[in-house]
Every structure is written in structure tokens, then in C-alpha cells.
Design a protein around this motif. Structure first.
Motif, PDB file in Angstrom:
ATOM      1  N   THR A  94       0.849  -1.196   0.000  1.00  0.00           N
ATOM      2  CA  THR A  94       0.000   0.000   0.000  1.00  0.00           C
ATOM      3  C   THR A  94       0.878   1.237   0.000  1.00  0.00           C
ATOM      4  O   THR A  94       1.811   1.367   0.806  1.00  0.00           O
ATOM      5  N   LYS A  95       0.583   2.139  -0.916  1.00  0.00           N
ATOM      6  CA  LYS A  95       1.343   3.380  -1.002  1.00  0.00           C
ATOM      7  C   LYS A  95       0.787   4.398  -0.010  1.00  0.00           C
ATOM      8  O   LYS A  95      -0.431   4.519   0.159  1.00  0.00           O
ATOM      9  N   ALA A  96       1.684   5.099   0.626  1.00  0.00           N
ATOM     10  CA  ALA A  96       1.271   6.124   1.591  1.00  0.00           C
ATOM     11  C   ALA A  96       0.552   7.263   0.878  1.00  0.00           C
ATOM     12  O   ALA A  96       0.967   7.693  -0.195  1.00  0.00           O
ATOM     13  N   LYS A  97      -0.521   7.707   1.465  1.00  0.00           N
ATOM     14  CA  LYS A  97      -1.288   8.796   0.865  1.00  0.00           C
ATOM     15  C   LYS A  97      -0.520  10.121   1.005  1.00  0.00           C
ATOM     16  O   LYS A  97       0.177  10.334   2.000  1.00  0.00           O
ATOM     17  N   PRO A  98      -0.637  11.010   0.033  1.00  0.00           N
ATOM     18  CA  PRO A  98       0.048  12.308   0.101  1.00  0.00           C
ATOM     19  C   PRO A  98      -0.344  13.063   1.370  1.00  0.00           C
ATOM     20  O   PRO A  98      -1.519  13.150   1.731  1.00  0.00           O
ATOM     21  N   GLY A  99       0.650  13.571   2.076  1.00  0.00           N
ATOM     22  CA  GLY A  99       0.374  14.333   3.297  1.00  0.00           C
ATOM     23  C   GLY A  99       0.376  13.490   4.546  1.00  0.00           C
ATOM     24  O   GLY A  99       0.345  14.017   5.651  1.00  0.00           O
ATOM     25  N   ALA A 100       0.416  12.143   4.386  1.00  0.00           N
ATOM     26  CA  ALA A 100       0.384  11.273   5.559  1.00  0.00           C
ATOM     27  C   ALA A 100       1.629  11.464   6.407  1.00  0.00           C
ATOM     28  O   ALA A 100       1.584  11.485   7.633  1.00  0.00           O
ATOM     29  N   ALA A 101       2.780  11.615   5.724  1.00  0.00           N
ATOM     30  CA  ALA A 101       4.026  11.782   6.459  1.00  0.00           C
ATOM     31  C   ALA A 101       4.037  13.096   7.234  1.00  0.00           C
ATOM     32  O   ALA A 101       4.535  13.195   8.344  1.00  0.00           O
ATOM     33  N   ALA A 102       3.452  14.134   6.622  1.00  0.00           N
ATOM     34  CA  ALA A 102       3.433  15.435   7.277  1.00  0.00           C
ATOM     35  C   ALA A 102       2.603  15.415   8.542  1.00  0.00           C
ATOM     36  O   ALA A 102       2.940  16.025   9.546  1.00  0.00           O
ATOM     37  N   LYS A 103       1.489  14.665   8.506  1.00  0.00           N
ATOM     38  CA  LYS A 103       0.605  14.588   9.663  1.00  0.00           C
ATOM     39  C   LYS A 103       1.272  13.890  10.836  1.00  0.00           C
ATOM     40  O   LYS A 103       1.010  14.178  11.993  1.00  0.00           O
ATOM     41  N   SER A 104       2.136  12.894  10.484  1.00  0.00           N
ATOM     42  CA  SER A 104       2.777  12.135  11.554  1.00  0.00           C
ATOM     43  C   SER A 104       4.030  12.819  12.084  1.00  0.00           C
ATOM     44  O   SER A 104       4.634  12.375  13.041  1.00  0.00           O
TER      45      SER A 104
END
Length: 268
Positions: free
Chosen positions: A255-265
Motif C-alpha cells: 500500500t502506497k502512503a497517501k500524500p500528506g500522511a508523512a506530514a501529519k505524523s
């Protein structure tokens, strides 16, 4: 239909000598042995013709029964009719679980369909030139070019894993399939709530989608090896079966990480 004493499928192997190369006989018999026990092995052709000289040298060695069929009329293939008649006779004996039909001729398409209508399995063998209708009419279809490939004569190509895979030269001439799409579609059909799927049902479903799918087309001897080489698309895990101690391979899509997911974490 009773299986043999070892629980194997009883198979009838019928070869169209006019449309099957003799050079694949060793690989052909080994491949058929994977599916069951070939209790009947027959090959059809006009044995008075010098064209079948190479096949003649293989008959005694492999205990294949030749069936003589004269070419009564120039340009007409009487061999097809003889094979079809014998196949129907064998079908109605109810002694077999499946048939191996060896030919690159689309004339056997209806025969394959009829055998499957009786609930039997049809394994087709033919060259890459085999028409699509005959390929699709079989439960499983194996290109004979794969059966005479020598791994040591192949070319080495890079895959997504660190270990190179040997791809025999003739593979480039075989029908190209989208392995990722086929495997992904099969996973979606048989996976659990977490997306994991037992690789055995995945392979079975892929074969239903494309009877000519074969891991060897992509330079791998097994589906498990092919899936592991596609690490960008699939992840795998081995699960120990309770009570048996055997390991079962499971696979699921990456599963590919959704755009912005890294920023939220990240840290605010």
C-alpha cells in the motif's frame, strides 16, 4: 472417476505429431507428470511420412503408442479427426480425470471445451503460435518453448530484488503478460480483511484468468519466486500451519502512503 493408488489424477496424453515438435518430449512428459499419471500416451500422424522421423526415435524410449492415420487427401489433415475420435472414446470410458492435448492447432478448441463440459481437466501444450481460442479453452496451457529451455544458455537480467534472475532467450518470443496486474487482481478476490492472501489460491485464480500464465515466462521457476521479485508491488510472509509444522506463503499488495500522511505524523 477413481484416481490411481497414489491418489494422482489419471490422464490421457494425446499428441498431434503434425503440430508438435519432437524436441520437447522430455519436458512434455515431465510437465504432464506434475499434474498426474499419464496412463494413456498416444501420438497421431502418418508414420509412412519421413517428416515424422524424429518422432519415431522417441516412441519406444518413452512408451508412446503411435496411431497411424494416412493422409487420404492432399491438404486435408486426417490426423485431427483420428485424435478427436479417440479422445471422445476415452472420455466416455469414465476412467480419466483429465486430458493433455498437445498441438498448436485451433481445430482442437471444441474438443477441449467438450471435455471440460464433462467436468474433466484439460491441460494444453502448444507453441507460441497457438491460436488464442484453443489456449482459452484449456484449464491450463503450457507453451512448449518453455519445456526445452536450458537455464545455463539464458541471459541474466535484473529484477527488483538484489539477486539476478536467469531468463532463457526464447522467453522474449513468448506472449507477454502483465504479471503485476494479474496477481493483484487475484489477491483482491481471495484476500482476508487485512489484505493477505494464501499464494496457492492466488495462483489458481490467475490460471483461471489466463490459462497460459506461467512463472517461467518471467524467468522464475515458481510463482513464489516471481512474487518475491516484485517487492515494489507485493509483500510476503510465511505462516506456520498449526499441527503440521509446514510453512504457507501469504502475499498482499504494497500500500502506497497517501500524500500528506508523512506530514501529519511529523512534529508540528
Amino acid at each position: 472417476m477413481a484416481k490411481n493408488s497414489e491418489g494422482q489424477q489419471r490422464l490421457a496424453l494425446l499428441i498431434d505429431a503434425d503440430n508438435a515438435p519432437p524436441g520437447v518430449v522430455n519436458g512434455l512428459l515431465a510437465e504432464a507428470a506434475r499434474f498426474g499419471s499419464t496412463t494413456v500416451k498416444r501420438i497421431y500422424g502418418d508414420w509412412t511420412s519421413p517428416r515424422l522421423g524424429q518422432w519415431k526415435r522417441q516412441l519406444l524410449k518413452h512408451s508412446i503408442q503411435p496411431v497411424q492415420q494416412f493422409a487420404y487427401t492432399s491438404g486435408k489433415n486426417a490426423t485431427d479427426s483420428a485424435l478427436i475420435i479417440d479422445a471422445m472414446d476415452l472420455l466416455y470410458t469414465r476412467r480419466f480425470d483429465g486430458f493433455c492435448l498437445v498441438s498448436s492447432d485451433s481445430d482442437f478448441t471444441r474438443l477441449a471445451q467438450r471435455i471440460r463440459e464433462e467436468g474433466l481437466t484439460v491441460y494444453g501444450f502448444g507453441e507460441k503460435k497457438t491460436p488464442e481460442p484453443f489456449v482459452a479453452a484449456c484449464d491450463k496451457f503450457i507453451y512448449t518453448e518453455l519445456l526445452r529451455m536450458e537455464p545455463e544458455s539464458g541471459a541474466t537480467v535484473a529484477t527488483e530484488t538484489a539477486e539476478p534472475v536467469v531468463v532463457p532467450e526464447p522467453a522474449a518470443k513468448l506472449p507477454q503478460l502483465d504479471a503485476v496486474t494479474l496477481i493483484a487482481r487475484a489477491i483482491e478476490e481471495v484476500d482476508d480483511e487485512d489484505g493477505w492472501a494464501n499464494l496457492a489460491p492466488v495462483g489458481a485464480y490467475v490460471s483461471k484468468l489466463r490459462p497460459d500464465f506461467d512463472a517461467r515466462l518471467f524467468g522464475h521457476s515458481k510463482l513464489s519466486s516471481l512474487v518475491r521479485s516484485l517487492a515494489k508491488h507485493f509483500e510476503t510472509k510465511e505462516v506456520l500451519t498449526p499441527g503440521t509444522g509446514t510453512k504457507v506463503l501469504f502475499v498482499r499488495r504494497v500500500t502506497k502512503a497517501k500524500p500528506g500522511a508523512a506530514a501529519k505524523s511529523g512534529t508540528p
